[in-house]
Design an enzyme around this catalytic site. Structure first.
Site, PDB file in Angstrom:
ATOM      1  N   ASN A 159      40.155  29.501  38.774  1.00 36.05           N
ATOM      2  CA  ASN A 159      38.948  29.430  39.605  1.00 36.05           C
ATOM      3  C   ASN A 159      37.990  28.418  38.969  1.00 36.05           C
ATOM      4  O   ASN A 159      37.372  28.701  37.955  1.00 36.05           O
ATOM      5  CB  ASN A 159      38.315  30.833  39.670  1.00 36.05           C
ATOM      6  CG  ASN A 159      37.021  30.853  40.458  1.00 36.05           C
ATOM      7  OD1 ASN A 159      36.645  29.855  41.093  1.00 36.05           O
ATOM      8  ND2 ASN A 159      36.338  31.981  40.419  1.00 36.05           N
ATOM      9  N   LYS A 182      35.290  27.335  40.124  1.00 33.26           N
ATOM     10  CA  LYS A 182      33.894  27.642  40.472  1.00 33.26           C
ATOM     11  C   LYS A 182      33.157  26.375  40.934  1.00 33.26           C
ATOM     12  O   LYS A 182      33.761  25.516  41.583  1.00 33.26           O
ATOM     13  CB  LYS A 182      33.201  28.336  39.296  1.00 33.26           C
ATOM     14  CG  LYS A 182      33.982  29.571  38.827  1.00 33.26           C
ATOM     15  CD  LYS A 182      33.200  30.489  37.946  1.00 33.26           C
ATOM     16  CE  LYS A 182      34.051  31.690  37.557  1.00 33.26           C
ATOM     17  NZ  LYS A 182      33.351  32.690  36.780  1.00 33.26           N
ATOM     18  N   HIS A 189      33.975  37.639  45.097  1.00 32.59           N
ATOM     19  CA  HIS A 189      33.765  37.431  43.661  1.00 32.59           C
ATOM     20  C   HIS A 189      32.372  37.956  43.296  1.00 32.59           C
ATOM     21  O   HIS A 189      31.430  37.838  44.100  1.00 32.59           O
ATOM     22  CB  HIS A 189      33.879  35.941  43.333  1.00 32.59           C
ATOM     23  CG  HIS A 189      33.917  35.670  41.858  1.00 32.59           C
ATOM     24  ND1 HIS A 189      32.783  35.732  41.077  1.00 32.59           N
ATOM     25  CD2 HIS A 189      34.936  35.381  41.028  1.00 32.59           C
ATOM     26  CE1 HIS A 189      33.115  35.482  39.821  1.00 32.59           C
ATOM     27  NE2 HIS A 189      34.425  35.263  39.766  1.00 32.59           N
ATOM     28  N   GLU A 238      30.116  36.842  41.532  1.00 32.68           N
ATOM     29  CA  GLU A 238      29.048  35.832  41.602  1.00 32.68           C
ATOM     30  C   GLU A 238      28.543  35.698  43.043  1.00 32.68           C
ATOM     31  O   GLU A 238      27.358  35.477  43.270  1.00 32.68           O
ATOM     32  CB  GLU A 238      29.555  34.491  41.042  1.00 32.68           C
ATOM     33  CG  GLU A 238      29.619  34.527  39.520  1.00 32.68           C
ATOM     34  CD  GLU A 238      30.672  33.619  38.902  1.00 32.68           C
ATOM     35  OE1 GLU A 238      31.222  32.751  39.597  1.00 32.68           O
ATOM     36  OE2 GLU A 238      30.950  33.803  37.695  1.00 32.68           O
ATOM     37  N   GLU A 263      37.999  42.523  38.206  1.00 32.69           N
ATOM     38  CA  GLU A 263      37.151  41.723  37.333  1.00 32.69           C
ATOM     39  C   GLU A 263      35.904  42.532  36.976  1.00 32.69           C
ATOM     40  O   GLU A 263      34.924  42.536  37.748  1.00 32.69           O
ATOM     41  CB  GLU A 263      36.715  40.446  38.044  1.00 32.69           C
ATOM     42  CG  GLU A 263      37.862  39.532  38.405  1.00 32.69           C
ATOM     43  CD  GLU A 263      37.403  38.085  38.474  1.00 32.69           C
ATOM     44  OE1 GLU A 263      37.949  37.268  37.715  1.00 32.69           O
ATOM     45  OE2 GLU A 263      36.491  37.769  39.258  1.00 32.69           O
ATOM     46  N   GLY A 293      32.666  35.513  32.141  1.00 32.08           N
ATOM     47  CA  GLY A 293      31.805  34.581  31.407  1.00 32.08           C
ATOM     48  C   GLY A 293      31.343  35.150  30.068  1.00 32.08           C
ATOM     49  O   GLY A 293      30.351  34.700  29.499  1.00 32.08           O
ATOM     50  N   SER A 322      37.128  36.377  31.193  1.00 30.26           N
ATOM     51  CA  SER A 322      37.209  35.813  29.837  1.00 30.26           C
ATOM     52  C   SER A 322      38.629  35.750  29.266  1.00 30.26           C
ATOM     53  O   SER A 322      38.827  35.927  28.061  1.00 30.26           O
ATOM     54  CB  SER A 322      36.288  36.591  28.890  1.00 30.26           C
ATOM     55  OG  SER A 322      34.960  36.521  29.346  1.00 30.26           O
TER      56      SER A 322
END
Ligand code: PGA
Length: 245
Positions: free
Chosen positions: A11, A13, A97, A99, A167, A173, A205
């Site tokens: 990904n 991003k 996701h 985010e 996740e 991150g 991560s």
């Protein structure tokens, strides 16, 4: 090989420009030997999908979008329809996701519509689920995973091809992934909650060193990789861990 075909998704991003995306796609194409048993997918940002798609066409690499619109083509300014992505070679779409749940205020209902839009367009949804740190601390992890799964999947048939990405929000991150015990437990929970067949991957991560553990764990069908997918040697190491599974 253990169980289903392993799946590794990179990904990217919103980290790379078009020029940088094209460069990375070319580098990966040269660096990654055609895998024997692992499916490898890269998810560039929208503006790079066409160019990257052309570079990896007819190769072992597949293409994913990082989002799709929750409805079909029509008067929806600024959205991108799943039906318009499929002809570009987009085989998967990352949906829900954390985010996007946080930064674009996506709800479980919107995500369910996106999942349905993908299935209608023959794009395989990668539904991201995971608890926040506060939810884990207050013992609500299983409840959150159940809600995200039930709502996210309520508009598609049980036999639709599907990937679930577990996740934990606090592991994305971060400095290191969640612990093996915690990830294994969550994957067991997800399997028990799922009323259909799906590949269940882990994200948060991951790097080449930690990939060895994930590859050895039969419950984990693959990985959703953020930062390490931008580094050719890290990404290659992650794939290698699954190839020698
Ligand atoms: P990370 O991102 O590997 O950089 O933690 C993972 C993800 O957000 O999918």
């Amino acid at each position: 090989m253990i169980g289903k075909q392993p799946l590794i998704i990179g990904n990217w991003k919103m980290t790379l420009s078009l020029t940088e995306s094209v460069r990375l796609a070319r580098t990966l194409l040269e660096a990654i030997e055609p895998p024997r048993q692992t499916e490898i997918v890269i998810a560039p940002s929208f503006e790079a999908l066409v160019s990257v798609g052309e570079i990896i066409r007819d190769s072992a690499l597949k293409l994913a979008a990082q989002d799709v619109a929750p409805f079909g083509p029509g008067a929806h300014t600024g959205f991108v329809a799943a039906a318009h992505l499929a002809p570009l070679g987009v085989a998967y779409a990352i949906l829900g996701h954390s985010e996007r749940r946080l930064e674009a205020y996506e709800t479980d209902g919107m995500i369910a519509d996106k999942v349905a839009a993908c299935v209608a367009a023959h794009i395989i949804p990668v539904l991201c689920i995971g608890e926040t740190r506060a939810e884990r601390r207050s013992g609500r992890t299983r409840t959150v995973l159940r809600r995200q799964l039930q709502k996210g999947l309520e508009k598609i048939p049980k036999n639709a091809p599907l990937v679930i990405a577990y996740e934990p929000v606090w592991a994305i991150g971060a400095k290191k992934p969640a612990t093996p015990k915690l990830i294994t437990e969550a994957h067991e929970n997800i399997r028990a909650l799922l009323d259909r067949s799906a590949r269940v991957v882990y994200g948060g991560s991951v790097d080449a060193a930690s990939a060895t553990f994930f590859a050895a764990e039969p419950l984990i069908d693959g990985l959703l990789v953020g930062r390490a997918s931008l580094d050719e040697s890290q990404f290659r190491g992650i794939i290698q861990a699954y190839e020698s599974r």
